[in-house]
Motif scaffolding. Structure first.
Motif, PDB file in Angstrom:
ATOM      1  N   SER A 578       0.821  -1.216   0.000  1.00 16.92           N
ATOM      2  CA  SER A 578       0.000   0.000   0.000  1.00 16.92           C
ATOM      3  C   SER A 578       0.852   1.262   0.000  1.00 16.92           C
ATOM      4  O   SER A 578       0.404   2.328  -0.425  1.00 16.92           O
ATOM      5  CB  SER A 578      -0.928   0.010   1.217  1.00 16.92           C
ATOM      6  OG  SER A 578      -0.183   0.180   2.420  1.00 16.92           O
ATOM      7  N   ALA A 579       2.116   1.127   0.490  1.00 15.55           N
ATOM      8  CA  ALA A 579       3.007   2.291   0.513  1.00 15.55           C
ATOM      9  C   ALA A 579       3.316   2.786  -0.894  1.00 15.55           C
ATOM     10  O   ALA A 579       3.680   3.947  -1.089  1.00 15.55           O
ATOM     11  CB  ALA A 579       4.295   1.946   1.252  1.00 15.55           C
ATOM     12  N   LYS A 580       3.164   1.909  -1.885  1.00 10.75           N
ATOM     13  CA  LYS A 580       3.453   2.277  -3.267  1.00 10.75           C
ATOM     14  C   LYS A 580       2.243   2.916  -3.955  1.00 10.75           C
ATOM     15  O   LYS A 580       2.360   3.448  -5.055  1.00 10.75           O
ATOM     16  CB  LYS A 580       3.877   1.042  -4.065  1.00 10.75           C
ATOM     17  CG  LYS A 580       5.073   0.298  -3.459  1.00 10.75           C
ATOM     18  CD  LYS A 580       5.309  -1.021  -4.172  1.00 10.75           C
ATOM     19  CE  LYS A 580       6.388  -1.854  -3.485  1.00 10.75           C
ATOM     20  NZ  LYS A 580       6.536  -3.184  -4.119  1.00 10.75           N
ATOM     21  N   LYS A 581       1.092   2.824  -3.295  1.00  4.60           N
ATOM     22  CA  LYS A 581      -0.131   3.348  -3.896  1.00  4.60           C
ATOM     23  C   LYS A 581      -0.369   4.791  -3.476  1.00  4.60           C
ATOM     24  O   LYS A 581       0.015   5.211  -2.387  1.00  4.60           O
ATOM     25  CB  LYS A 581      -1.329   2.487  -3.491  1.00  4.60           C
ATOM     26  CG  LYS A 581      -1.291   1.073  -4.045  1.00  4.60           C
ATOM     27  CD  LYS A 581      -2.508   0.283  -3.607  1.00  4.60           C
ATOM     28  CE  LYS A 581      -2.490  -1.139  -4.179  1.00  4.60           C
ATOM     29  NZ  LYS A 581      -3.652  -1.935  -3.723  1.00  4.60           N
ATOM     30  N   GLU A 582      -1.035   5.515  -4.340  1.00  8.15           N
ATOM     31  CA  GLU A 582      -1.353   6.908  -4.053  1.00  8.15           C
ATOM     32  C   GLU A 582      -2.507   6.973  -3.062  1.00  8.15           C
ATOM     33  O   GLU A 582      -3.419   6.161  -3.085  1.00  8.15           O
ATOM     34  CB  GLU A 582      -1.734   7.628  -5.352  1.00  8.15           C
ATOM     35  CG  GLU A 582      -1.875   9.130  -5.191  1.00  8.15           C
ATOM     36  CD  GLU A 582      -2.204   9.822  -6.500  1.00  8.15           C
ATOM     37  OE1 GLU A 582      -2.093  11.053  -6.549  1.00  8.15           O
ATOM     38  OE2 GLU A 582      -2.577   9.122  -7.468  1.00  8.15           O
TER      39      GLU A 582
END
Length: 681
Positions: A578-582
């Motif tokens: 989720s850290a890679k998602k906006e």
């Protein structure tokens, strides 16, 4: 042709922006000049004003001079406030001067007229408006989304017009990025662009993208009870805040922020919405939770957990109180510190003198007036004994009363506020219980003393499906002059014993108050895939009415695991991913027990946990239980405990699952440690 229109609109925008810059500089110069003059006058006051209290005549001259200067200072403050408010509006418009344009023709023999619509109104000369406020009557034509012959309303008078053009703009400061000529909501490019943006830790105003069904609610005429019944993601809370802003605009001379009360479920949600009205140039109303309301009305004890009061108990208090025969224990002694003024037996004797009145407001208020007279006589006699021992001079009755008020105000205030009534004892007698709830205590006090807030004009209750019928009865009695706007979704009722919408209608009809229910059936929050997932939990007849206006997105991921190791490995991976998602990622748990258990198992891999008094982070992932996630929305949701125990196959289980799934806008992952809930389809 399109390029020519673009250039024309850019030219108009540039002129408007330049004019706003001129107005900004002019206002700043006026404020600066006013401040300099105020400072000069302040120094003049300091140098020339002399405080002379030598005798009555000079004292009166000094006080008169002070009054003149105070009025002079007040006039500065009023002018400064007016200029500052106007400057604030100009600065707001400089961010984006307007978001729409309509071209209307009032008469076929006349040329069409252009109106530019923005978050606030501004005029160059105080008359000709450069930008009209989105809440103005003419702006209704834009939100109705009906080209051709239409109308708008001014003070109950319908004005017919021919809408020739409905244009939307994407503007940043003095740059026109794009424009769209649209007719209906489903073709609304600005709406779709807005919905595709990443969510933040704060709710945003929907002024530029208000849809027709939402506009109907925002501009609906005043009625005693307005219930907005909307599916998840239909913009109920946004509509509520826009309606409050609309009411402040329509009633700007008669409605103050302290005359509007907004009930919210928890401090997290209050923090989430607290910037919307200020961004629209309005002051937030009184915004409180149920427990804060109980503190505000001085309930003398606190309760843990949900209010367990039943409507039947409150009705019993109402029905049985007039038949109650008063006893001495229904009252308190009246004291001034340690000095007995009137004991409870004497209070009872006064009550019995007025036995023609049943227990209730008329009796208690009559007794209060009589007790006040007796208390003053008692206190006067106590003082007389003291004075006889000294060389006191004779005093007028007025001076004597004033002195008693000053010296013995505690006892007299107690009487005026009916503090001599033992509300707790009376409530226990009526209900035959050793324990009463906060609602029962407050309702008994209101029935006995008439305690209420007659100043409140509007009572707004968001997520009304999470309140009980008893709580609504308390609000109705405490705010007798308020118009109620209730917003909710029965399918998001996540605890037992809450009020049904049918009961709300029955309560209104029983009070002979006009009741209107308006639907909101379009989901603006979630992608079609997520909408289909949570809509599958609705009753068949309601499911058919639900639609999403968002563009197609990702398929909902559903996974179940047979072991703790597999489950927590996957949960950790999802959180890391989720850290890679906006945008924000919410890891939602059904209850606090499940959440705390997961935190212990995840250890250092656990993201931040949101508690009741916390604000949401501005980015990243966090863990939150369902009761706090209600009403919020997130780009990414991991529903972390979708097992059959947490979400059983019953009505409450379906409501909780529907609520949890519908928090997601773009990405939804549903996982379970063990057997999936049978409601996950």
């Amino acid at each position: 042709m399109e390029k020519e229109i673009f250039n024309q609109e850019q030219s108009h925008l540039t002129k408007t922006y330049d004019k706003l810059l001129e107005m900004k500089k002019d206002l700043e110069d006026q404020i600066s000049a006013l401040n300099e003059k105020a400072m000069d006058d302040k120094n003049d006051i300091r140098d020339n004003l002399r405080f002379d209290y030598a005798d009555i005549e000079t004292t009166m001259e000094t006080l008169t001079e002070l009054e003149v200067w105070n009025r002079y200072i007040d006039s500065y403050n009023v002018e400064s406030s007016s200029l500052s408010n106007r400057l604030s509006t100009v600065k707001k418009l400089l961010e984006s001067p307007y978001f729409a344009k309509i071209q209307v023709q009032f008469d076929p023999s006349e040329d069409p007229e252009d109106y530019y619509i923005g978050r606030a109104a501004i005029s160059e000369n105080g008359y000709d408006q450069m930008v009209v406020d989105w809440r103005s009557p003419i702006a209704e034509v834009y939100y109705n989304q009906e080209s051709g012959h239409t109308s708008y309303t001014v003070e109950d008078r319908e004005i017919p017009v021919d809408l020739k053009l409905r244009r939307q703009f994407d503007i940043k400061q003095d740059k026109l990025l794009s424009f769209f000529d649209t007719q209906i909501a489903i073709e609304d490019p600005m709406l779709l662009a807005s919905l595709s943006q990443a969510r933040s830790d704060k709710m945003q105003a929907i002024t530029a993208t208000i849809q027709k069904e939402q506009n109907t609610v925002i501009r609906y005429p005043d009625v005693p009870v307005l219930l907005v019944n909307g599916i998840a993601g239909s913009g109920k809370t946004s509509v509520l805040l826009q309606r409050i802003a609309y009411l402040f605009y329509q009633k700007r001379k008669t409605l103050r922020p302290d005359q509007v009360c907004l009930m919210t479920l928890n401090p997290v949600f209050r923090d989430y919405i607290d910037n919307v009205l200020p961004d629209l140039g309005e002051t937030n109303p009184l915004t409180i939770t149920w427990h804060e309301f109980l503190e505000m009305v001085n309930v003398p004890f606190t309760e843990n957990g949900a209010d367990s009061t039943t409507a039947e108990n409150l009705q019993k208090i109402h029905d049985m109180l007039p038949t109650l025969v008063p006893t001495a224990d229904d009252f308190f002694d009246i004291k001034q510190k340690d000095t007995m003024v009137i004991n409870k037996n004497d209070v009872l004797a006064v009550v019995k003198r007025f036995s023609q009145f049943p227990m209730g407001v008329r009796l208690i208020q009559t007794v209060s007036d009589e007790l006040e007279v007796r208390a003053k006589n008692t206190l006067h006699n106590l003082d007389k004994e003291v004075e006889d021992e000294s060389e006191g001079s004779a005093k007028s009755d007025s001076a004597e009363n004033n002195r008693i008020e000053n010296d013995y105000g505690g006892a007299l205030r107690n009487i005026k506020h009916c503090g001599f009534v033992n509300v707790m004892h009376i409530a226990k007698r009526i209900l035959g219980s050793d324990r009463i709830t906060a609602s029962e205590w407050l309702y008994t006090k209101m029935e006995l003393t008439g305690f209420c807030d007659r100043n409140m004009k509007y009572m707004m209750i968001d997520e009304v499906q999470d309140y009980t019928k008893a709580q609504l009865m308390v609000f109705r009695k405490f705010f007798p002059n308020a118009k109620f706007m209730l917003l909710g979704d029965e399918n998001q009722a996540i605890r037992e014993g809450t009020v049904s919408f049918a009961e709300i209608a029955e309560m209104s009809n029983a009070d002979d108050k006009k009741f209107v229910e308006l639907p909101l059936m379009t989901s603006y929050r979630s992608s079609p895939e997520i909408t289909d997932m949570f809509a599958s939990l609705l009753p068949p007849e309601k499911k058919l009415q639900v639609s999403s206006v968002q563009r197609p997105g990702e398929k909902v991921a559903v996974k179940a695991f047979d072991s703790d190791k597999e489950y927590y490995t996957e949960l950790t991976r999802l959180i890391d991913e989720s850290a890679k998602k906006e945008g924000l990622t919410a890891v939602i748990f059904r209850n606090q027990f499940n959440l705390e258990n997961a935190v212990a198992k995840l250890g250092k891999n656990a993201p931040v946990v949101i508690a009741e008094d916390d604000a949401l982070p501005s980015e990243g992932a966090f863990m939150i239980d369902l009761s706090l996630a209600k009403g919020l929305e997130f780009d990414n949701v991991i529903l972390a405990d979708a097992d059959s125990k947490s979400y059983p196959n019953d009505l409450l289980g379906r409501h909780c699952l529907y609520t949890a799934m519908s928090r997601a806008t773009q990405h939804l992952t549903v996982i379970a440690n063990g057997e999936l809930s049978p409601n996950v389809k």
